[in-house]
Design a protein around this motif. Sequence first.
Motif, PDB file in Angstrom:
ATOM      1  N   TRP A 354      -0.047   9.036  20.005  1.00  0.00           N
ATOM      2  CA  TRP A 354      -1.010   9.491  18.998  1.00  0.00           C
ATOM      3  C   TRP A 354      -0.547   8.995  17.639  1.00  0.00           C
ATOM      4  CZ3 TRP A 354      -5.471  12.230  19.964  1.00  0.00           C
ATOM      5  CH2 TRP A 354      -5.609  12.783  21.238  1.00  0.00           C
ATOM      6  N   THR A 355      -1.421   8.308  16.905  1.00  0.00           N
ATOM      7  CA  THR A 355      -1.046   7.829  15.578  1.00  0.00           C
ATOM      8  C   THR A 355      -2.111   8.194  14.554  1.00  0.00           C
ATOM      9  OG1 THR A 355      -1.974   5.651  16.116  1.00  0.00           O
ATOM     10  CG2 THR A 355       0.400   5.908  16.326  1.00  0.00           C
ATOM     11  N   PHE A 356      -1.653   8.456  13.334  1.00  0.00           N
ATOM     12  CA  PHE A 356      -2.529   8.792  12.214  1.00  0.00           C
ATOM     13  C   PHE A 356      -2.282   7.757  11.110  1.00  0.00           C
ATOM     14  CE2 PHE A 356      -1.342  12.485  14.606  1.00  0.00           C
ATOM     15  CZ  PHE A 356      -2.545  13.155  14.800  1.00  0.00           C
ATOM     16  N   GLY A 357      -3.347   7.079  10.689  1.00  0.00           N
ATOM     17  CA  GLY A 357      -3.193   6.011   9.720  1.00  0.00           C
ATOM     18  C   GLY A 357      -4.040   6.227   8.480  1.00  0.00           C
ATOM     19  N   ALA A 358      -3.604   5.637   7.364  1.00  0.00           N
ATOM     20  CA  ALA A 358      -4.352   5.687   6.117  1.00  0.00           C
ATOM     21  C   ALA A 358      -4.074   4.408   5.346  1.00  0.00           C
ATOM     22  CB  ALA A 358      -3.970   6.912   5.286  1.00  0.00           C
ATOM     23  N   GLY A 359      -5.003   4.043   4.454  1.00  0.00           N
ATOM     24  CA  GLY A 359      -4.810   2.827   3.686  1.00  0.00           C
ATOM     25  C   GLY A 359      -5.725   2.753   2.491  1.00  0.00           C
ATOM     26  N   ALA A 360      -5.514   1.719   1.687  1.00  0.00           N
ATOM     27  CA  ALA A 360      -6.313   1.514   0.488  1.00  0.00           C
ATOM     28  C   ALA A 360      -6.575   0.035   0.304  1.00  0.00           C
ATOM     29  CB  ALA A 360      -5.597   2.077  -0.743  1.00  0.00           C
ATOM     30  N   ALA A 361      -7.704  -0.278  -0.329  1.00  0.00           N
ATOM     31  CA  ALA A 361      -8.067  -1.651  -0.654  1.00  0.00           C
ATOM     32  C   ALA A 361      -8.327  -1.753  -2.146  1.00  0.00           C
ATOM     33  CB  ALA A 361      -9.308  -2.076   0.128  1.00  0.00           C
ATOM     34  N   TYR A 362      -7.692  -2.742  -2.769  1.00  0.00           N
ATOM     35  CA  TYR A 362      -7.886  -3.002  -4.197  1.00  0.00           C
ATOM     36  C   TYR A 362      -8.643  -4.310  -4.342  1.00  0.00           C
ATOM     37  CZ  TYR A 362      -6.818  -4.233  -9.039  1.00  0.00           C
ATOM     38  OH  TYR A 362      -6.911  -4.606 -10.358  1.00  0.00           O
ATOM     39  N   THR A 363      -9.803  -4.262  -5.013  1.00  0.00           N
ATOM     40  CA  THR A 363     -10.678  -5.422  -5.152  1.00  0.00           C
ATOM     41  C   THR A 363     -10.917  -5.690  -6.631  1.00  0.00           C
ATOM     42  OG1 THR A 363     -11.755  -4.728  -3.095  1.00  0.00           O
ATOM     43  CG2 THR A 363     -12.851  -6.444  -4.371  1.00  0.00           C
ATOM     44  N   PRO A 364     -10.067  -6.507  -7.261  1.00  0.00           N
ATOM     45  CA  PRO A 364     -10.218  -6.752  -8.697  1.00  0.00           C
ATOM     46  C   PRO A 364     -11.488  -7.526  -9.052  1.00  0.00           C
ATOM     47  CG  PRO A 364      -8.537  -8.176  -7.768  1.00  0.00           C
ATOM     48  CD  PRO A 364      -8.903  -7.203  -6.703  1.00  0.00           C
ATOM     49  N   ASN A 365     -11.991  -8.349  -8.100  1.00  0.00           N
ATOM     50  CA  ASN A 365     -13.246  -9.065  -8.305  1.00  0.00           C
ATOM     51  C   ASN A 365     -13.843  -9.365  -6.935  1.00  0.00           C
ATOM     52  OD1 ASN A 365     -12.168 -11.729  -7.355  1.00  0.00           O
ATOM     53  ND2 ASN A 365     -10.905 -11.510  -9.209  1.00  0.00           N
ATOM     54  N   GLU A 366     -14.971 -10.021  -6.911  1.00  0.00           N
ATOM     55  CA  GLU A 366     -15.676 -10.241  -5.657  1.00  0.00           C
ATOM     56  C   GLU A 366     -15.025 -11.303  -4.783  1.00  0.00           C
ATOM     57  OE1 GLU A 366     -19.788 -10.936  -6.219  1.00  0.00           O
ATOM     58  OE2 GLU A 366     -20.160  -9.039  -7.238  1.00  0.00           O
ATOM     59  N   ASN A 367     -13.998 -11.990  -5.279  1.00  0.00           N
ATOM     60  CA  ASN A 367     -13.371 -13.070  -4.529  1.00  0.00           C
ATOM     61  C   ASN A 367     -11.998 -12.724  -3.964  1.00  0.00           C
ATOM     62  OD1 ASN A 367     -14.870 -14.672  -7.122  1.00  0.00           O
ATOM     63  ND2 ASN A 367     -15.407 -15.337  -5.051  1.00  0.00           N
ATOM     64  N   VAL A 368     -11.420 -11.623  -4.395  1.00  0.00           N
ATOM     65  CA  VAL A 368     -10.059 -11.275  -3.985  1.00  0.00           C
ATOM     66  C   VAL A 368     -10.015  -9.818  -3.539  1.00  0.00           C
ATOM     67  CG1 VAL A 368      -7.652 -11.054  -4.704  1.00  0.00           C
ATOM     68  CG2 VAL A 368      -9.038 -12.949  -5.554  1.00  0.00           C
ATOM     69  N   ILE A 370      -7.009  -7.004  -1.840  1.00  0.00           N
ATOM     70  CA  ILE A 370      -5.653  -6.708  -1.388  1.00  0.00           C
ATOM     71  C   ILE A 370      -5.665  -5.350  -0.695  1.00  0.00           C
ATOM     72  CG2 ILE A 370      -3.253  -6.360  -2.090  1.00  0.00           C
ATOM     73  CD1 ILE A 370      -3.863  -8.061  -4.556  1.00  0.00           C
ATOM     74  N   ARG A 371      -5.027  -5.278   0.481  1.00  0.00           N
ATOM     75  CA  ARG A 371      -5.089  -4.060   1.291  1.00  0.00           C
ATOM     76  C   ARG A 371      -3.689  -3.568   1.643  1.00  0.00           C
ATOM     77  NH1 ARG A 371      -8.190  -7.877   3.772  1.00  0.00           N
ATOM     78  NH2 ARG A 371      -6.749  -7.932   5.536  1.00  0.00           N
ATOM     79  N   PHE A 372      -3.536  -2.251   1.660  1.00  0.00           N
ATOM     80  CA  PHE A 372      -2.299  -1.611   2.067  1.00  0.00           C
ATOM     81  C   PHE A 372      -2.640  -0.563   3.125  1.00  0.00           C
ATOM     82  CE2 PHE A 372      -2.128  -2.736  -2.383  1.00  0.00           C
ATOM     83  CZ  PHE A 372      -0.940  -3.442  -2.513  1.00  0.00           C
ATOM     84  N   GLY A 373      -1.772  -0.402   4.120  1.00  0.00           N
ATOM     85  CA  GLY A 373      -2.013   0.606   5.135  1.00  0.00           C
ATOM     86  C   GLY A 373      -0.708   1.137   5.696  1.00  0.00           C
ATOM     87  N   GLY A 374      -0.773   2.295   6.300  1.00  0.00           N
ATOM     88  CA  GLY A 374       0.401   2.872   6.947  1.00  0.00           C
ATOM     89  C   GLY A 374      -0.012   3.823   8.047  1.00  0.00           C
ATOM     90  N   ALA A 375       0.909   4.086   8.946  1.00  0.00           N
ATOM     91  CA  ALA A 375       0.611   4.995  10.055  1.00  0.00           C
ATOM     92  C   ALA A 375       1.884   5.705  10.491  1.00  0.00           C
ATOM     93  CB  ALA A 375      -0.003   4.240  11.230  1.00  0.00           C
ATOM     94  N   LEU A 376       1.719   6.899  10.998  1.00  0.00           N
ATOM     95  CA  LEU A 376       2.815   7.679  11.570  1.00  0.00           C
ATOM     96  C   LEU A 376       2.310   8.258  12.883  1.00  0.00           C
ATOM     97  CD1 LEU A 376       5.715   8.649  10.978  1.00  0.00           C
ATOM     98  CD2 LEU A 376       4.714  10.746  10.066  1.00  0.00           C
TER      99      LEU A 376
END
Length: 418
Positions: A354-368, A370-376
Amino acid sequence: MKRGTLNSVMVAMAATVTLASAAHAGGLERGGHNIDQLFDTSRFTTDATAAYVSPQRKLKNAVDTNATNGLGSNGIGGGTTTANDTEAYWVPRIGFKAAVGNAIDCLGDYSQPYGAHSAPGANWVGANSNIETKITSDSFAATCSYKVDAGKGQFRVIGGVSHLEVSGFKTRLVAPIPGAGVGRLDLSGSGIGWRAGVAYEVPDIALRASLMYYSEVQLDNITGTLDLTQLTAGLGGNPLAGRATPVFGATAMPDSLELKLQSGVAPGWLVFGSVKWVDWSQLQTIAFCPTSTRALGCRFGAANQATSLDLLYRDGWTVTGGVAHKFNDMLSGSAAITWDRGTSTGIGTQTDTWTFGAGAAYTPNENVQIRFGGALGVLTSGSSGTVTNSQGTFGNEVSYSFGNDLVAAISLGAKIKF
């Protein structure tokens, strides 16, 4: 931010957190197969993701149940009844997607879908079963889709091919006392697979339903070396003792079927889920025979068998569900829970996870992006020991148990659109 860009951000966010959550699946699966990038609405995209996974499986209460093929309760210089079984690893993926006109999209990607690394070491009482086992893979795939308007959305037909390379080794203590030594089996093989599926999308509400089938990959010509040079030549009447012997064998990496669903449910909110089946039960025992006996073929239990890998897997099931949300024009987040059914059937440590994950996406403009994620997650408890089936008796070198252990993962991804 455009509506289509919002959809692609949330969809990619869901994919990233799912990778972090499911990276320690059953069988030999690691990154698995993923074609989500094929659905990106941009004409050209480059996407790279890497997940670092650290499982903490610990073996305990180990008993050497067959002291005749090792050093009994002494191990090699220790004979401990506990061991740290698992090693951390990376799961990379990189892809390039291009749209051809308005109807065709194609994706080329590299990934490492399969792998394993167990390293309890030489000083535990199960050294005659396993000192270290490591399997790695490299997959190069090309997938295309053709889409047509259908109702409020679009219907896609998907197909593609892949080239898979698999390699690995196993070391363990072999031969009776006296004259025992560490033996090593090195192997490599490759094969071609295909994939096919369908999908239906309604971009305005970020709705997508896809069903993908990934064929098995036949590894018909696995080659390698069985190194028994640490053993006394001719020990116990074994003609392979004291030398390195070229060996061959064959198996197939399993086929799989995956259903994915997602939909926007409110402004800035997306729910997603998936169900995947993998035919791991086809990997039971894999025999390897001296290359000099190739004319005889190679099958488990044959007179010319030199050694075997005994997996005894059952089919794997993975179920994931989650939600993604846009906080503002540059930041989105998601969370998911994944259940993976263990594939072990009495030997090994592949229990339910069983795993629980969360993450975030940073989009400074429509062309780029960046994503971060983690799970435990939790690797559930169980035990390993002797198993008898129609092919024979397995797992009779060592027995052990294990408790509820932790697995942690982090992931980082970036996408460039143009």
